[in-house]
Write a protein that holds these residues in place. Structure first.
Motif, PDB file in Angstrom:
ATOM      1  N   ALA A  19       0.745  -1.278  -0.120  1.00 36.43           N
ATOM      2  CA  ALA A  19      -0.048   0.107  -0.106  1.00 36.43           C
ATOM      3  C   ALA A  19       0.955   0.983   0.014  1.00 36.43           C
ATOM      4  O   ALA A  19       0.554   2.133  -0.384  1.00 36.43           O
ATOM      5  CB  ALA A  19      -0.991   0.072   1.069  1.00 36.43           C
ATOM      6  N   ALA A  20       1.987   0.922   0.675  1.00 38.94           N
ATOM      7  CA  ALA A  20       2.824   2.400   0.676  1.00 38.94           C
ATOM      8  C   ALA A  20       3.412   2.806  -0.663  1.00 38.94           C
ATOM      9  O   ALA A  20       3.560   3.776  -0.845  1.00 38.94           O
ATOM     10  CB  ALA A  20       3.892   2.193   1.850  1.00 38.94           C
ATOM     11  N   MET A  21       3.867   1.682  -1.237  1.00 41.53           N
ATOM     12  CA  MET A  21       4.650   1.853  -2.618  1.00 41.53           C
ATOM     13  C   MET A  21       3.556   2.515  -3.739  1.00 41.53           C
ATOM     14  O   MET A  21       3.898   3.057  -4.343  1.00 41.53           O
ATOM     15  CB  MET A  21       5.202   0.444  -2.881  1.00 41.53           C
ATOM     16  N   LEU A  22       2.392   1.759  -3.578  1.00 38.52           N
ATOM     17  CA  LEU A  22       1.283   2.142  -4.234  1.00 38.52           C
ATOM     18  C   LEU A  22       0.935   3.663  -4.161  1.00 38.52           C
ATOM     19  O   LEU A  22       0.939   4.580  -5.229  1.00 38.52           O
ATOM     20  CB  LEU A  22       0.009   1.328  -4.449  1.00 38.52           C
ATOM     21  N   ALA A  23       0.829   4.032  -2.888  1.00 36.97           N
ATOM     22  CA  ALA A  23       0.525   5.469  -2.674  1.00 36.97           C
ATOM     23  C   ALA A  23       1.717   6.252  -3.196  1.00 36.97           C
ATOM     24  O   ALA A  23       1.468   7.426  -3.634  1.00 36.97           O
ATOM     25  CB  ALA A  23       0.215   5.493  -1.170  1.00 36.97           C
ATOM     26  N   ALA A  24       2.920   5.917  -2.902  1.00 38.72           N
ATOM     27  CA  ALA A  24       4.108   6.793  -3.304  1.00 38.72           C
ATOM     28  C   ALA A  24       4.310   6.888  -4.778  1.00 38.72           C
ATOM     29  O   ALA A  24       4.579   8.178  -5.104  1.00 38.72           O
ATOM     30  CB  ALA A  24       5.451   6.065  -3.098  1.00 38.72           C
ATOM     31  N   VAL A  25       3.623   6.133  -5.792  1.00 38.99           N
ATOM     32  CA  VAL A  25       3.579   6.215  -7.246  1.00 38.99           C
ATOM     33  C   VAL A  25       2.445   6.813  -7.682  1.00 38.99           C
ATOM     34  O   VAL A  25       2.193   7.060  -8.815  1.00 38.99           O
ATOM     35  CB  VAL A  25       4.282   5.207  -7.874  1.00 38.99           C
ATOM     36  N   GLY A  26       1.477   6.895  -6.726  1.00 37.67           N
ATOM     37  CA  GLY A  26      -0.060   7.373  -7.262  1.00 37.67           C
ATOM     38  C   GLY A  26      -0.673   6.305  -7.982  1.00 37.67           C
ATOM     39  O   GLY A  26      -1.674   6.813  -8.689  1.00 37.67           O
TER      40      GLY A  26
END
Length: 486
Positions: A19-26
């Motif tokens: 979830a954190a990685m997806l949020a970081a790249v939008g």
């Protein structure tokens, strides 16, 4: 509710990490990263993997069991080619490239890595001599990429979209090239005649909107193009570039494409001191004349010889570095990242060891053994050669006259410890020989194939009502080609 699976070796599979990685790249989901992959190519199910092993020794045992299923071409008689070839690799090649200054070197700059730059400069110089060209790049990932880049260069230079493909191209290579150039270029195919380019048909398709003519020699089936100069002249008359994809292994004896009008010569260096392994070590080369129009379109690094601040001393460094994506970043004409420089050093060692006479001797051996294998297999009743072109290393045989299918032949001879070749279609088999293939090896393949054809013929005759003494029930043998010199 079952807890989400977190792989013991891949911490990023934890839900919070994902979830954190997806949020970081939008991105809303991982699926967004695969938007450009056609739906028919997606798996749409989890990978079929075993339950993770928590003990290292269990994992090692499992992986070793998988690796033990592989059988190398050193363990069985192989006539496999189709882009990855079983040539001899001298021991000194492996010795040099396993030295720590080469094996572990990455992208060192001149002040910290003189040896690697010099080694690649020597590789470029040796390749340029072999190919009769002036400028050769540091290797790209493989010959597929090198060919795609060469065609892209022609498209950028001319501003045109059409590329005429005049040869039979290895399907995997064509797939890679098509995917690479699809935004910039349109590939159009001209039918071949007897294994080589139909020069008349090609000329009728040429017009001033053609960016390049693409010729493969040797072709997918090992056929050598005999009319390159005519093709070059026709292409140049409409302002098109002649791009020749090739394998450098034969140019100790064959006339290089550059001396027959080629503007860009490209291909793979796997044959030059790189092992076949399980798919090969590969590196792509692009060669051009000393013409700034072409040189400045080359995205790859080039290493040159330069003077230093110390009189009488020389150094080695980048040539026209500002044209690369290393300098231009996203403004670069084409992205170049980590490439196959180590394989360039291997090929350089190989060429230095072989020398002009060694490459000449090797070329003559390859031509002679190819011709011997053609004659031996074509003498089997019902087996015919695929065309009448001159071939280097590879050629096709048609098995339909012997009542054999290509896949069936592979299965039958594989059981005898022989890899007879690569099926091209239902009845055609692509056979490859190198200097590692002895006359005895070829005779064994011929004998096994003849025996298989005879058994198939006897079985067919026993199941048929045809009288074998009937003059109309004759067996047609393939014609033997006239002797042809290289």
């Amino acid at each position: 509710m079952t807890d989400p699976f977190v792989h013991p070796y891949i911490p990023n599979t934890a839900p919070k990490s994902k979830a954190a990685m997806l949020a970081a790249v939008g991105a809303a989901s991982v699926d967004e990263f695969y938007a450009d992959v056609p739906a028919e190519l997606r798996l749409d199910r989890p990978l079929d993997l075993p339950t993770p092993f928590t003990a290292e020794q269990d994992l090692v045992r499992h992986v070793e069991g998988l690796l033990a299923k592989n059988v190398s071409t050193r363990q069985r008689l192989s006539f496999l080619g189709a882009g990855t070839y079983h040539h001899y690799v001298p021991a000194v090649v492996d010795e040099v490239i396993n030295r720590s200054e080469f094996l572990t070197a990455y992208a060192g700059e001149p002040y910290e890595d003189h040896g690697r730059f010099q080694a690649l400069f020597q590789y470029q110089s040796l390749m340029a001599e072999l190919l009769a060209m002036d400028v050769v790049n540091v290797p790209t990932y493989d010959g597929f990429q090198a060919t795609a880049t060469a065609l892209s260069m022609a498209g950028r230079m001319s501003g045109r979209r059409r590329v005429l493909v005049a040869s039979d191209v290895l399907p995997d290579k064509l797939s890679k090239v098509r995917d690479f150039v699809r935004v910039l270029l349109d590939l159009e195919f001209v039918d071949t005649v007897d294994g080589v380019a139909d020069v008349t048909g090609l000329a009728s398709r040429l017009a001033e909107d053609v960016a390049a003519v693409w010729v493969e020699t040797p072709s997918r089936t090992g056929a050598l193009e005999a009319r390159l100069q005519e093709i070059a002249d026709a292409a140049h008359d409409v302002g098109a570039v002649l791009v020749v994809g090739t394998d450098p292994i034969g140019y100790g004896v064959l006339t290089p494409p550059a001396e027959q009008g080629a503007d860009i010569v490209c291909g793979d260096i796997q044959s030059l001191g790189l092992h076949q392994w399980f798919g090969g070590a590969h590196g792509g080369f692009i060669a051009v004349h000393d013409d700034p129009r072409f040189i400045m379109e080359m995205p790859s690094r080039l290493f040159g010889l330069a003077t230093t601040d110390v009189p009488g001393e020389y150094g080695f460094g980048d040539v026209a570095y500002d044209r690369t994506s290393f300098a231009q970043r996203e403004e670069g004409k084409e992205w170049v990242g980590t490439a196959a420089a180590l394989w360039g050093i291997a090929a350089g060692v190989y060429l230095a060891l072989m020398g002009p006479q060694g490459m000449r001797d090797l070329g003559e051996v390859l031509l002679a053994r190819t011709r011997y294998a053609q004659r031996a297999l074509a003498e089997i009743p019902g087996v015919a050669l695929g065309d009448r072109a001159v071939h280097l290393r590879e050629f096709t045989i048609d098995l339909s006259g012997a009542g054999l299918g290509a896949a069936d032949v592979v299965d039958a001879l594989r059981a005898e410890g022989i890899e007879p070749g690569v099926p091209v279609d239902q009845h055609q088999l692509l056979v490859c020989v190198t200097e590692m293939t002895s006359q005895r090896d070829i005779d064994r393949l011929s004998a096994e194939l003849a025996a298989l054809a005879a058994r198939t013929g006897n079985a067919a005759a026993g199941a048929s009502d045809t009288d074998p003494t009937d003059p109309g029930a004759t067996t047609v043998s393939a014609p033997i080609l006239e002797e042809q010199s290289a």
